[in-house]
Write a protein that holds these residues in place. Structure first.
Motif, PDB file in Angstrom:
ATOM      1  N   LEU A 178      81.928  25.171 104.346  1.00 20.79           N
ATOM      2  CA  LEU A 178      80.491  25.030 104.139  1.00 20.79           C
ATOM      3  C   LEU A 178      79.882  26.349 103.655  1.00 20.79           C
ATOM      4  N   ILE A 179      80.338  27.445 104.229  1.00 19.95           N
ATOM      5  CA  ILE A 179      79.816  28.761 103.840  1.00 19.95           C
ATOM      6  C   ILE A 179      80.213  29.079 102.402  1.00 19.95           C
ATOM      7  N   LEU A 180      81.469  28.793 102.037  1.00 18.90           N
ATOM      8  CA  LEU A 180      81.906  29.027 100.659  1.00 18.90           C
ATOM      9  C   LEU A 180      81.130  28.161  99.671  1.00 18.90           C
ATOM     10  N   LYS A 181      80.882  26.910 100.034  1.00 18.36           N
ATOM     11  CA  LYS A 181      80.111  26.019  99.169  1.00 18.36           C
ATOM     12  C   LYS A 181      78.686  26.531  99.016  1.00 18.36           C
ATOM     13  N   LEU A 182      78.133  27.049 100.098  1.00 22.83           N
ATOM     14  CA  LEU A 182      76.777  27.584 100.064  1.00 22.83           C
ATOM     15  C   LEU A 182      76.674  28.757  99.095  1.00 22.83           C
ATOM     16  N   ILE A 183      77.647  29.649  99.136  1.00 18.61           N
ATOM     17  CA  ILE A 183      77.618  30.824  98.266  1.00 18.61           C
ATOM     18  C   ILE A 183      77.952  30.459  96.817  1.00 18.61           C
ATOM     19  N   ASN A 184      78.971  29.631  96.618  1.00 18.71           N
ATOM     20  CA  ASN A 184      79.438  29.344  95.260  1.00 18.71           C
ATOM     21  C   ASN A 184      78.594  28.315  94.517  1.00 18.71           C
ATOM     22  N   GLN A 185      78.096  27.299  95.225  1.00 15.67           N
ATOM     23  CA  GLN A 185      77.411  26.211  94.533  1.00 15.67           C
ATOM     24  C   GLN A 185      75.928  26.111  94.859  1.00 15.67           C
ATOM     25  N   ASP A 186      75.542  26.357  96.099  1.00 17.13           N
ATOM     26  CA  ASP A 186      74.157  26.149  96.518  1.00 17.13           C
ATOM     27  C   ASP A 186      73.368  27.444  96.608  1.00 17.13           C
ATOM     28  N   GLN A 209      71.122  28.522  94.746  1.00 23.98           N
ATOM     29  CA  GLN A 209      69.719  28.352  94.403  1.00 23.98           C
ATOM     30  C   GLN A 209      68.860  27.957  95.601  1.00 23.98           C
ATOM     31  N   ARG A 210      69.478  27.573  96.717  1.00 17.74           N
ATOM     32  CA  ARG A 210      68.717  27.266  97.933  1.00 17.74           C
ATOM     33  C   ARG A 210      68.105  28.517  98.558  1.00 17.74           C
ATOM     34  N   PHE A 211      68.647  29.673  98.206  1.00 18.52           N
ATOM     35  CA  PHE A 211      68.124  30.922  98.747  1.00 18.52           C
ATOM     36  C   PHE A 211      66.847  31.311  98.002  1.00 18.52           C
ATOM     37  N   HIS A 212      65.776  31.549  98.744  1.00 22.10           N
ATOM     38  CA  HIS A 212      64.524  32.046  98.172  1.00 22.10           C
ATOM     39  C   HIS A 212      64.379  33.494  98.621  1.00 22.10           C
ATOM     40  N   PHE A 213      64.632  34.402  97.705  1.00 21.93           N
ATOM     41  CA  PHE A 213      64.668  35.819  98.041  1.00 21.93           C
ATOM     42  C   PHE A 213      63.267  36.406  98.119  1.00 21.93           C
ATOM     43  N   HIS A 214      63.110  37.310  99.069  1.00 18.86           N
ATOM     44  CA  HIS A 214      61.893  38.099  99.203  1.00 18.86           C
ATOM     45  C   HIS A 214      62.272  39.532  98.866  1.00 18.86           C
ATOM     46  N   TYR A 215      61.646  40.086  97.828  1.00 16.17           N
ATOM     47  CA  TYR A 215      62.029  41.399  97.318  1.00 16.17           C
ATOM     48  C   TYR A 215      61.129  42.493  97.881  1.00 16.17           C
ATOM     49  N   GLU A 216      61.716  43.665  98.006  1.00 17.70           N
ATOM     50  CA  GLU A 216      61.001  44.826  98.494  1.00 17.70           C
ATOM     51  C   GLU A 216      61.649  46.061  97.879  1.00 17.70           C
ATOM     52  N   LEU A 217      60.828  47.034  97.458  1.00 19.20           N
ATOM     53  CA  LEU A 217      61.399  48.265  96.924  1.00 19.20           C
ATOM     54  C   LEU A 217      62.065  49.033  98.043  1.00 19.20           C
TER      55      LEU A 217
END
Length: 139
Positions: A44-52, A54-62
């Motif tokens: 599940l973790i590998l699938k999350l990183i390799n395929q999904d 785009q589910r991650f919504h990143f919050h950026y900070e300098l």
């Protein structure tokens, strides 16, 4: 340009969460995804990183701090990872960044809700005025 990422799986009491921290030359970003109530398997973790991803919504900070990385022996890296798992979960920097992201989303939701509420109230008023005018046409 060096990009360094760290995936942490944390159990927060009721759900497992995946927290992904990314460092590049001058910025830091963090994202969180809820995995479910049962312990996630490696597939599940590998699938999350390799395929999904785009589910991650990143919050950026300098990022003002520099991270100096040097090559680490794979066995040593594995020992350090196991030690980190036993020590504690998320870094405080990731927690604070996710908290900022949560607060921003909360403000956005409140603003949207208030505008929708104001528009609905205006619509009800317009309907009431139109009904009143229709009743009192003067026939």
């Amino acid at each position: 340009m060096v990009i360094q990422s760290c995936l942490t799986i944390v159990f927060d009491g009721s759900f497992y969460k995946a927290i992904l921290e990314c460092y590049d030359d001058n910025s830091y970003s963090v994202a969180s995804v809820t995995l479910g109530s049962s312990e996630p398997k490696t597939s599940l973790i590998l699938k999350l990183i390799n395929q999904d991803y785009q589910r991650f919504h990143f919050h950026y900070e300098l990022d003002r701090t520099r991270i100096v990385t040097k090559h680490i022996n794979p066995k040593r890296a594995q020992r350090l990872a196991n030690k980190a798992i036993k020590a504690h979960g998320i870094s405080t920097k990731a927690q604070s960044t996710l908290q900022k992201q949560f607060e921003e989303k909360k403000k956005l939701r409140k603003a949207q809700h208030s505008t929708e509420k104001r528009l609905a109230q205006e619509l009800r008023y317009q309907k009431r005025v139109a009904k009143h005018r229709k009743k009192h046409r003067g026939y």
